[in-house]
Design a protein around this motif. Structure first.
Motif, PDB file in Angstrom:
ATOM      1  N   GLY A   1       3.905  -5.233  -8.421  1.00  0.00           N
ATOM      2  CA  GLY A   1       2.799  -4.936  -7.301  1.00  0.00           C
ATOM      3  C   GLY A   1       1.393  -5.958  -7.462  1.00  0.00           C
ATOM      4  N   ASP A   2       1.453  -6.938  -7.598  1.00  0.00           N
ATOM      5  CA  ASP A   2       0.588  -7.670  -8.211  1.00  0.00           C
ATOM      6  C   ASP A   2       0.783  -8.797  -7.322  1.00  0.00           C
ATOM      7  OD1 ASP A   2      -1.583  -8.358  -9.624  1.00  0.00           O
ATOM      8  OD2 ASP A   2      -0.323  -9.294 -11.170  1.00  0.00           O
ATOM      9  N   TRP A   3      -0.006  -9.609  -7.354  1.00  0.00           N
ATOM     10  CA  TRP A   3      -0.035 -10.925  -6.194  1.00  0.00           C
ATOM     11  C   TRP A   3       1.012 -11.901  -6.744  1.00  0.00           C
ATOM     12  CZ3 TRP A   3      -2.708 -11.837  -1.813  1.00  0.00           C
ATOM     13  CH2 TRP A   3      -3.862 -11.101  -2.079  1.00  0.00           C
ATOM     14  N   MET A   4       1.992 -12.970  -6.029  1.00  0.00           N
ATOM     15  CA  MET A   4       2.585 -13.337  -6.293  1.00  0.00           C
ATOM     16  C   MET A   4       3.350 -14.020  -5.486  1.00  0.00           C
ATOM     17  SD  MET A   4       5.509 -12.671  -4.441  1.00  0.00           S
ATOM     18  CE  MET A   4       6.199 -11.449  -3.157  1.00  0.00           C
ATOM     19  N   ARG A   5       4.100 -15.314  -5.555  1.00  0.00           N
ATOM     20  CA  ARG A   5       4.361 -16.561  -4.887  1.00  0.00           C
ATOM     21  C   ARG A   5       5.642 -16.526  -4.520  1.00  0.00           C
ATOM     22  NH1 ARG A   5       2.111 -21.181  -8.485  1.00  0.00           N
ATOM     23  NH2 ARG A   5       3.049 -19.374 -10.082  1.00  0.00           N
TER      24      ARG A   5
ATOM     25  N   GLU B   1       0.705 -13.948  -1.981  1.00  0.00           N
ATOM     26  CA  GLU B   1       1.098 -12.638  -1.005  1.00  0.00           C
ATOM     27  C   GLU B   1       1.329 -11.525  -1.830  1.00  0.00           C
ATOM     28  OE1 GLU B   1       4.863 -12.164   0.146  1.00  0.00           O
ATOM     29  OE2 GLU B   1       4.725 -14.695   0.784  1.00  0.00           O
ATOM     30  N   LEU B   2       0.365 -10.976  -1.806  1.00  0.00           N
ATOM     31  CA  LEU B   2       0.595  -8.936  -1.939  1.00  0.00           C
ATOM     32  C   LEU B   2       1.032  -8.417  -1.694  1.00  0.00           C
ATOM     33  CD1 LEU B   2      -1.322  -7.161  -4.261  1.00  0.00           C
ATOM     34  CD2 LEU B   2      -2.353  -6.902  -2.467  1.00  0.00           C
ATOM     35  N   PRO B   3       2.381  -7.976  -2.358  1.00  0.00           N
ATOM     36  CA  PRO B   3       3.517  -7.344  -1.940  1.00  0.00           C
ATOM     37  C   PRO B   3       2.801  -5.381  -1.787  1.00  0.00           C
ATOM     38  CG  PRO B   3       4.278  -7.830  -3.832  1.00  0.00           C
ATOM     39  CD  PRO B   3       2.903  -8.312  -3.542  1.00  0.00           C
ATOM     40  N   ARG B   4       2.832  -4.702  -0.389  1.00  0.00           N
ATOM     41  CA  ARG B   4       1.919  -3.232  -0.594  1.00  0.00           C
ATOM     42  C   ARG B   4       3.560  -2.416  -0.296  1.00  0.00           C
ATOM     43  NH1 ARG B   4      -2.877  -2.528   1.835  1.00  0.00           N
ATOM     44  NH2 ARG B   4      -2.920  -0.479   0.753  1.00  0.00           N
ATOM     45  N   ALA B   5       3.360  -1.369  -1.125  1.00  0.00           N
ATOM     46  CA  ALA B   5       4.736  -0.304  -1.048  1.00  0.00           C
ATOM     47  C   ALA B   5       4.669   0.368   0.842  1.00  0.00           C
ATOM     48  CB  ALA B   5       4.669   0.780  -1.561  1.00  0.00           C
ATOM     49  N   VAL B   6       5.312   0.865   1.791  1.00  0.00           N
ATOM     50  CA  VAL B   6       6.094   1.731   2.070  1.00  0.00           C
ATOM     51  C   VAL B   6       6.367   3.101   1.645  1.00  0.00           C
ATOM     52  CG1 VAL B   6       6.513   1.679   4.765  1.00  0.00           C
ATOM     53  CG2 VAL B   6       5.556  -0.838   4.111  1.00  0.00           C
ATOM     54  N   SER B   7       5.837   4.535   3.104  1.00  0.00           N
ATOM     55  CA  SER B   7       6.522   5.313   2.496  1.00  0.00           C
ATOM     56  C   SER B   7       6.609   5.878   3.636  1.00  0.00           C
ATOM     57  CB  SER B   7       5.389   5.920   1.470  1.00  0.00           C
ATOM     58  OG  SER B   7       6.444   7.561   1.199  1.00  0.00           O
ATOM     59  N   ILE B   8       7.978   6.443   4.122  1.00  0.00           N
ATOM     60  CA  ILE B   8       8.526   7.076   5.590  1.00  0.00           C
ATOM     61  C   ILE B   8       8.483   8.406   4.563  1.00  0.00           C
ATOM     62  CG2 ILE B   8       9.392   7.553   7.613  1.00  0.00           C
ATOM     63  CD1 ILE B   8       8.958   4.428   7.377  1.00  0.00           C
ATOM     64  N   GLY B   9       8.121  10.031   5.744  1.00  0.00           N
ATOM     65  CA  GLY B   9       8.436  11.034   3.922  1.00  0.00           C
ATOM     66  C   GLY B   9       9.991  11.544   5.355  1.00  0.00           C
ATOM     67  N   ASN B  10       9.843  12.546   4.819  1.00  0.00           N
ATOM     68  CA  ASN B  10      11.363  13.580   5.602  1.00  0.00           C
ATOM     69  C   ASN B  10      11.382  13.781   7.112  1.00  0.00           C
ATOM     70  OD1 ASN B  10      12.757  13.427   3.312  1.00  0.00           O
ATOM     71  ND2 ASN B  10      11.194  14.960   2.611  1.00  0.00           N
ATOM     72  N   ASN B  11      12.563  13.278   7.842  1.00  0.00           N
ATOM     73  CA  ASN B  11      12.223  13.980   9.082  1.00  0.00           C
ATOM     74  C   ASN B  11      11.169  13.265  10.420  1.00  0.00           C
ATOM     75  OD1 ASN B  11      13.401  15.629  11.567  1.00  0.00           O
ATOM     76  ND2 ASN B  11      12.080  17.397  10.933  1.00  0.00           N
TER      77      ASN B  11
END
Length: 205
Positions: free
Chosen positions: A28-32, A144-154
């Protein structure tokens, strides 16, 4: 579902030994991306599998589903989808049981993505996880920095919704069609717009 997409398949494990930017992405760190042979290879391979799935789905749905679960090892039971799909890194994606994904589903970037169980994802939805550097020189260098996305249930996500890096959507919420989700959405609400905002609570939510 709170588990983050941290599946490491054999292919990624081998490349992790040789590629610093891939290790940065997983951390989850800066990368190229543009400077990383491993990241480019992984996305090409994943996109190629998606192309096969999209081509054969209506002639051999069973084989398409087998390929899908191979691409996305964190996919649960009873998932249904309609092609076309495009996924950059299947090992960075977790999908809960019985979730339905409609046509033109696109997942871009290497941030960890979690989609809960029993979700309904409308057509032409996109989840984007990379944030490019604002600094001009660093952006030209490809950071670029990858950032997590979370979508709950239902969660019900209407058609043509865009979900941007770092967003969390709570359980049981509804995202109106055409919305651009740029900030967290709490559980049990209807939200819509650009940028997406809470409109009202859901009765019983």
């Amino acid at each position: 579902m709170t588990q983050q997409a941290q599946f490491i398949d054999d292919r990624m494990a081998a490349l992790l030994e040789t590629d610093e930017d891939l290790r940065r992405m997983v951390a989850g760190d800066w990368m190229r991306y543009r400077a990383s042979p491993a990241l480019q290879a992984l996305t090409r391979e994943a996109n190629a599998v998606c192309a096969v799935i999209n081509r054969i789905y209506y002639d051999d749905a069973e084989e398409a589903m087998r390929l899908f679960h191979g691409l996305v090892p964190g996919a649960g039971a009873g998932i249904d989808f309609r092609p076309p799909i495009r996924i950059d890194y299947g090992s960075r994606l977790v999908i809960g049981d019985r979730t339905f994904i409609n046509a033109d589903f696109m997942v871009i970037g290497g941030g960890a993505i979690t989609i809960g169980a029993d979700c309904l994802i409308g057509p032409r939805c996109g989840i984007y996880t990379p944030n490019h550097a604002e600094d001009i020189a660093r952006r030209l260098e490809g950071w670029e920095l990858p950032r997590a996305v979370s979508i709950g249930n239902n969660v019900w996500i209407g058609g043509s919704v865009t979900i941007t890096p770092g967003v969390t959507i709570g359980d049981n919420s509804i995202i109106g069609a055409g919305s651009v989700v740029t900030r967290d959405i709490p559980p049990g609400v209807v939200a819509a717009g650009n940028p997406c905002r809470v409109i009202r609570p859901i009765a019983g939510g």
